[in-house]
Enzyme design. Structure first.
Site, PDB file in Angstrom:
ATOM      1  CG  HIS A  49      -1.873   1.007   1.405  1.00 44.91           C
ATOM      2  ND1 HIS A  49      -1.611   2.271   1.896  1.00 44.91           N
ATOM      3  CD2 HIS A  49      -3.189   1.004   1.087  1.00 44.91           C
ATOM      4  CE1 HIS A  49      -2.725   2.984   1.894  1.00 44.91           C
ATOM      5  NE2 HIS A  49      -3.698   2.233   1.404  1.00 44.91           N
ATOM      6  CG  ASP A  81       0.621  -2.573   6.215  1.00 42.95           C
ATOM      7  OD1 ASP A  81      -0.314  -2.642   7.045  1.00 42.95           O
ATOM      8  OD2 ASP A  81       0.527  -1.951   5.142  1.00 42.95           O
ATOM      9  CD  GLN A  96      -6.885  -4.319   3.755  1.00 45.03           C
ATOM     10  OE1 GLN A  96      -7.826  -5.079   3.975  1.00 45.03           O
ATOM     11  NE2 GLN A  96      -7.066  -3.050   3.441  1.00 45.03           N
ATOM     12  CE  LYS A 121      -7.179  -0.209   6.094  1.00 43.05           C
ATOM     13  NZ  LYS A 121      -7.770   0.242   4.839  1.00 43.05           N
ATOM     14  CB  CYS A 134      -3.607   3.400  -1.681  1.00 45.35           C
ATOM     15  SG  CYS A 134      -4.765   4.717  -1.424  1.00 45.35           S
TER      16      CYS A 134
END
Ligand code: PMP
Length: 416
Positions: free
Chosen positions: A132, A209, A212, A235, A373
């Site tokens: 991202h 990261d 998600q 999220k 993104c």
């Protein structure tokens, strides 16, 4: 027997199979709405809304500073939320959790305080072509500032990382590897445990990261042995404006603060400041107290459903959706990794993704269109954009059928 407890006990895979968890989400009580944009941000269950309003209505005060009870109780709630995140991620200590605004701020914090002091001109920062923008741009900025060079693990045609390239990319100049756990644009679940193991062999610290990943699969930062893990609350069915960074205690202790202000100090004279211990020294100013408490409630919520149940249910939706969308002529899924979250990024032959998105909105189906993104992924696949349906605990196979039906009508409308 408490009947409500029975309901709570029923929150298992069978519960999800009946109608997803849609009934828990006030905004989704509008029965016509098919919400397929959880990758951008998830809807909020009633329990999270209640935690926010209860705090503002009955428990609100600033934290860490007050001697009065209300402030002390607010501090306990805020620090309690930190403990929930610690247990959620399997961290050893709650002081290893730093609250931030979200994954973006977390990655910028790490670029500034962890990586910047380690890099010299010509040193390398390794990321992947799947990131991202929030895990690309801070490193490009750092590279411009320090002369460090940014390198990328390449993609393969299925939207997986080409891990055969990794050992050579990990050189004695690599100062950090920052990699996404799950790709927002493709759904690919990366084998981060294996990636971390390879990096460890070369002594390279790893930032994961997890923006998600945490809504969809159980994470154990100690088992992964990552150095840092970042995620956003919104999220994960929590509020916007709050997220967290896990980091090994030894790293936090060695890192300089990145923002100065109140609440991050031990003492301040007109000449100099002594900083508080981590995590306080990384949380300057009044934080998003309600957001942290809301995030704690969101974690309670997903744990009440059970991460294993959520994963199993969403994998069933992924299988169902792959079949349902597979029956739409001219639809090509971008990102067909063997290990994938319930994300369908696709192009529909002859129709621009923005037209697809607008048409779907006419049918009350909310999807994301664009580059998500993650423009380097689009460059790799030679496309400007995709339409993305990304799922959460409230979705059902009926949502995917509605999507497919609408896509078939789009084909008729555009005569493709
Ligand atoms: N990483 C990934 C993989 C993401 O999907 C996102 C959000 N789309 C981010 C980082 C940034 O999250 P936020 O905008 O909440 O800071």
């Amino acid at each position: 027997m408490d009947p409500l407890k029975d309901v709570a006990d029923c929150r298992d895979l069978e519960f999800l199979r009946q109608n997803g968890a849609r009934a828990d989400f006030p905004l989704l009580q509008n029965e016509d709405l098919v919400f397929l944009d959880s990758g951008a941000s998830a809807q909020k269950p009633q329990v999270v809304l209640d935690a926010l309003t209860d705090f503002y209505r009955t428990g609100y005060a600033n934290i860490h500073r007050g001697v009065y009870r209300l402030s002390q109780q607010a501090t306990e709630l805020y620090e309690g939320a930190r403990g929930k995140i610690q247990r959620f991620l399997g961290a050893a200590e709650s002081s290893e959790i730093v609250f931030v605004r979200g994954a973006t701020e977390g990655l910028n914090l790490l670029a500034h305080s962890f990586v910047r002091p380690r890099v010299q001109p010509g040193d390398e920062i390794l990321i992947t072509q799947m990131e991202h923008h929030s895990n690309i741009v801070p490193w490009q900025m750092l590279g411009q500032e320090t002369g460090a060079v940014l390198k990328y693990v390449p993609l393969t045609g299925t939207g997986e990382l080409d891990l055969a390239a990794l050992p050579e990319l990990l050189t004695d100049r690599t100062r950090v590897l920052a990699v996404t756990h799950v790709s927002n644009a493709l759904g690919t679940i990366n084998p981060v445990a294996e990636i971390i193991r390879l990096a460890r062999e070369k002594g390279v610290p790893v930032i994961v990261d997890g923006a998600q990943a945490v809504p969809h699969l159980a994470v154990d930062v100690q088992a992964l042995d990552c150095d840092f893990y970042v995620f956003s609350g919104h999220k994960l069915y929590g509020p916007t404006g709050i997220g967290a960074v896990y980091g090994k205690a030894e790293h936090w202790r060695a890192m300089p603060p990145w923002q100065g202000g109140g609440d991050m100090i031990l003492s301040v004279t007109m000449e100099q400041t002594t900083y508080a211990e981590p995590p306080a020294c990384f949380e300057a100013g009044t934080p998003d107290i309600a957001g942290a408490i809301g995030l704690g409630a969101a974690i309670d919520y997903v744990q009440g459903l059970g991460l294993a149940n959520i994963t199993a249910y969403e994998q069933e939706l992924l299988a169902a959706g792959t079949e349902i969308l597979g029956a739409v002529p001219g639809l090509r899924v971008i990102g067909t990794a063997a290990d994938k979250a319930a994300v369908f990024s696709f192009v529909l032959e002859g129709v621009h993704p923005h037209d697809v998105g607008t048409f779907l909105d006419g049918d009350n189906i909310a999807v994301r269109t664009g580059h998500h993104c993650a423009q380097p992924i689009m460059d790799y696949f030679g496309i400007p954009a995709t339409t993305r349906a990304s799922l959460g605990v409230y979705n059902t196979a009926a949502d995917l059928e509605a999507l497919a039906e609408s896509l078939l009508r789009i084909r008729k409308f555009f005569r493709v």
